[in-house]
Design a protein around this motif. Structure first.
Motif, PDB file in Angstrom:
ATOM      1  N   LEU A  62       0.834  -1.205   0.000  1.00 50.31           N
ATOM      2  CA  LEU A  62       0.000   0.000   0.000  1.00 50.31           C
ATOM      3  C   LEU A  62       0.866   1.252   0.000  1.00 50.31           C
ATOM      4  N   LEU A  63       1.907   1.266   0.814  1.00 53.00           N
ATOM      5  CA  LEU A  63       2.747   2.458   0.907  1.00 53.00           C
ATOM      6  C   LEU A  63       3.528   2.715  -0.371  1.00 53.00           C
ATOM      7  N   THR A  64       4.025   1.655  -1.028  1.00 52.44           N
ATOM      8  CA  THR A  64       4.751   1.884  -2.279  1.00 52.44           C
ATOM      9  C   THR A  64       3.822   2.394  -3.371  1.00 52.44           C
ATOM     10  N   ILE A  65       2.597   1.914  -3.376  1.00 51.09           N
ATOM     11  CA  ILE A  65       1.632   2.396  -4.372  1.00 51.09           C
ATOM     12  C   ILE A  65       1.315   3.865  -4.137  1.00 51.09           C
ATOM     13  N   VAL A  66       1.053   4.227  -2.868  1.00 49.21           N
ATOM     14  CA  VAL A  66       0.727   5.622  -2.548  1.00 49.21           C
ATOM     15  C   VAL A  66       1.913   6.526  -2.873  1.00 49.21           C
ATOM     16  N   GLU A  67       3.111   6.112  -2.526  1.00 49.30           N
ATOM     17  CA  GLU A  67       4.296   6.928  -2.826  1.00 49.30           C
ATOM     18  C   GLU A  67       4.523   7.052  -4.325  1.00 49.30           C
ATOM     19  N   ARG A  68       4.262   5.985  -5.076  1.00 49.93           N
ATOM     20  CA  ARG A  68       4.426   6.038  -6.528  1.00 49.93           C
ATOM     21  C   ARG A  68       3.413   7.007  -7.150  1.00 49.93           C
ATOM     22  N   GLU A  69       2.195   7.012  -6.650  1.00 54.87           N
ATOM     23  CA  GLU A  69       1.143   7.871  -7.200  1.00 54.87           C
ATOM     24  C   GLU A  69       1.287   9.327  -6.755  1.00 54.87           C
ATOM     25  N   GLU A  70       1.703   9.526  -5.506  1.00 49.77           N
ATOM     26  CA  GLU A  70       1.759  10.870  -4.940  1.00 49.77           C
ATOM     27  C   GLU A  70       3.134  11.518  -5.040  1.00 49.77           C
ATOM     28  N   ALA A  76       0.025  10.752   7.513  1.00 48.50           N
ATOM     29  CA  ALA A  76       0.505   9.692   8.396  1.00 48.50           C
ATOM     30  C   ALA A  76       0.140   8.313   7.828  1.00 48.50           C
ATOM     31  N   ILE A  77       0.964   7.341   8.110  1.00 48.69           N
ATOM     32  CA  ILE A  77       0.734   5.984   7.624  1.00 48.69           C
ATOM     33  C   ILE A  77      -0.596   5.441   8.153  1.00 48.69           C
ATOM     34  N   GLU A  78      -0.914   5.756   9.400  1.00 44.83           N
ATOM     35  CA  GLU A  78      -2.168   5.292   9.992  1.00 44.83           C
ATOM     36  C   GLU A  78      -3.367   5.829   9.225  1.00 44.83           C
ATOM     37  N   THR A  79      -3.259   7.068   8.744  1.00 42.16           N
ATOM     38  CA  THR A  79      -4.343   7.667   7.973  1.00 42.16           C
ATOM     39  C   THR A  79      -4.508   6.957   6.640  1.00 42.16           C
ATOM     40  N   VAL A  81      -3.710   3.841   5.929  1.00 43.35           N
ATOM     41  CA  VAL A  81      -4.274   2.513   6.182  1.00 43.35           C
ATOM     42  C   VAL A  81      -5.763   2.610   6.491  1.00 43.35           C
ATOM     43  N   ALA A  82      -6.164   3.565   7.333  1.00 46.05           N
ATOM     44  CA  ALA A  82      -7.581   3.722   7.677  1.00 46.05           C
ATOM     45  C   ALA A  82      -8.410   4.090   6.445  1.00 46.05           C
ATOM     46  N   ASP A  83      -7.910   4.999   5.620  1.00 47.23           N
ATOM     47  CA  ASP A  83      -8.634   5.390   4.412  1.00 47.23           C
ATOM     48  C   ASP A  83      -8.741   4.229   3.431  1.00 47.23           C
ATOM     49  N   PHE A  84      -7.675   3.442   3.298  1.00 47.33           N
ATOM     50  CA  PHE A  84      -7.697   2.270   2.425  1.00 47.33           C
ATOM     51  C   PHE A  84      -8.774   1.293   2.887  1.00 47.33           C
ATOM     52  N   GLN A  85      -8.849   1.075   4.200  1.00 42.77           N
ATOM     53  CA  GLN A  85      -9.847   0.147   4.729  1.00 42.77           C
ATOM     54  C   GLN A  85     -11.262   0.664   4.517  1.00 42.77           C
ATOM     55  N   LYS A  86     -11.471   1.974   4.637  1.00 44.53           N
ATOM     56  CA  LYS A  86     -12.798   2.541   4.385  1.00 44.53           C
ATOM     57  C   LYS A  86     -13.212   2.340   2.935  1.00 44.53           C
ATOM     58  N   LEU A  87     -12.287   2.556   2.041  1.00 41.51           N
ATOM     59  CA  LEU A  87     -12.591   2.448   0.617  1.00 41.51           C
ATOM     60  C   LEU A  87     -12.783   1.006   0.164  1.00 41.51           C
ATOM     61  N   ASN A  88     -12.170   0.066   0.826  1.00 39.24           N
ATOM     62  CA  ASN A  88     -12.188  -1.325   0.388  1.00 39.24           C
ATOM     63  C   ASN A  88     -12.908  -2.250   1.364  1.00 39.24           C
ATOM     64  N   LYS A  89     -13.931  -1.755   2.007  1.00 39.06           N
ATOM     65  CA  LYS A  89     -14.812  -2.546   2.877  1.00 39.06           C
ATOM     66  C   LYS A  89     -14.064  -3.284   3.979  1.00 39.06           C
ATOM     67  N   GLY A  90     -13.122  -2.597   4.624  1.00 41.02           N
ATOM     68  CA  GLY A  90     -12.432  -3.162   5.780  1.00 41.02           C
ATOM     69  C   GLY A  90     -11.262  -4.075   5.453  1.00 41.02           C
ATOM     70  N   LEU A  91     -10.890  -4.176   4.200  1.00 44.91           N
ATOM     71  CA  LEU A  91      -9.766  -5.035   3.820  1.00 44.91           C
ATOM     72  C   LEU A  91      -8.468  -4.486   4.388  1.00 44.91           C
ATOM     73  N   ARG A  92      -7.695  -5.340   5.021  1.00 45.26           N
ATOM     74  CA  ARG A  92      -6.400  -4.927   5.558  1.00 45.26           C
ATOM     75  C   ARG A  92      -5.388  -4.857   4.419  1.00 45.26           C
ATOM     76  N   PRO A  93      -4.470  -3.897   4.455  1.00 47.42           N
ATOM     77  CA  PRO A  93      -3.481  -3.770   3.380  1.00 47.42           C
ATOM     78  C   PRO A  93      -2.638  -5.034   3.182  1.00 47.42           C
ATOM     79  N   GLN A  94      -2.344  -5.764   4.239  1.00 50.75           N
ATOM     80  CA  GLN A  94      -1.529  -6.961   4.101  1.00 50.75           C
ATOM     81  C   GLN A  94      -2.288  -8.102   3.431  1.00 50.75           C
ATOM     82  N   ASP A  95      -3.592  -7.956   3.234  1.00 51.66           N
ATOM     83  CA  ASP A  95      -4.392  -8.984   2.572  1.00 51.66           C
ATOM     84  C   ASP A  95      -4.592  -8.703   1.084  1.00 51.66           C
ATOM     85  N   MET A  96      -3.916  -7.674   0.537  1.00 51.78           N
ATOM     86  CA  MET A  96      -4.045  -7.383  -0.887  1.00 51.78           C
ATOM     87  C   MET A  96      -3.456  -8.535  -1.700  1.00 51.78           C
TER      88      MET A  96
END
Length: 108
Positions: A62-70, A76-79, A81-96
């Protein structure tokens, strides 16, 4: 006199139990959420949080994708992760999964 005091104490405790079971002394979380939902108009996540749909490649996190795009991480990293989970119905980044498409938050 003792009997009257004992009777009044029993009535008082009975009232406390009755009041707690019917009304409650602490607000229930569901009731608070319903009241707050009435105060604010319903908004979808798409309106509140912009995102891009990106397909995960081998080695992506998740972090490499965000850094590549931005370009660099603006929040903050916590933000992220929380936004990713909101957008993807609670999916944890490590479960991608590789090859799957996910909504990645975009920060301006």
């Amino acid at each position: 006199m003792k009997r009257l005091l004992l009777f009044l104490t029993a009535c008082f405790f009975g009232f406390i139990v009755y009041f707690d079971l019917t009304t409650g002394t602490l607000p229930a979380m569901g009731i608070v959420a319903v009241e707050k939902a009435k105060e604010y108009p319903r908004q979808t996540i798409k309106e509140v949080l912009p995102y891009k749909q990106i397909t995960v490649k081998p080695g992506d996190t998740l972090l490499t994708i965000v850094e590549r795009e931005e370009g660099s991480l603006q929040v903050a990293i916590e933000t992220v992760v929380a936004d990713f989970q909101k957008l993807n119905k609670g999916l944890r980044p490590q479960d991608m999964q590789i090859g799957e498409t996910y909504k990645i938050p975009v920060y301006e």
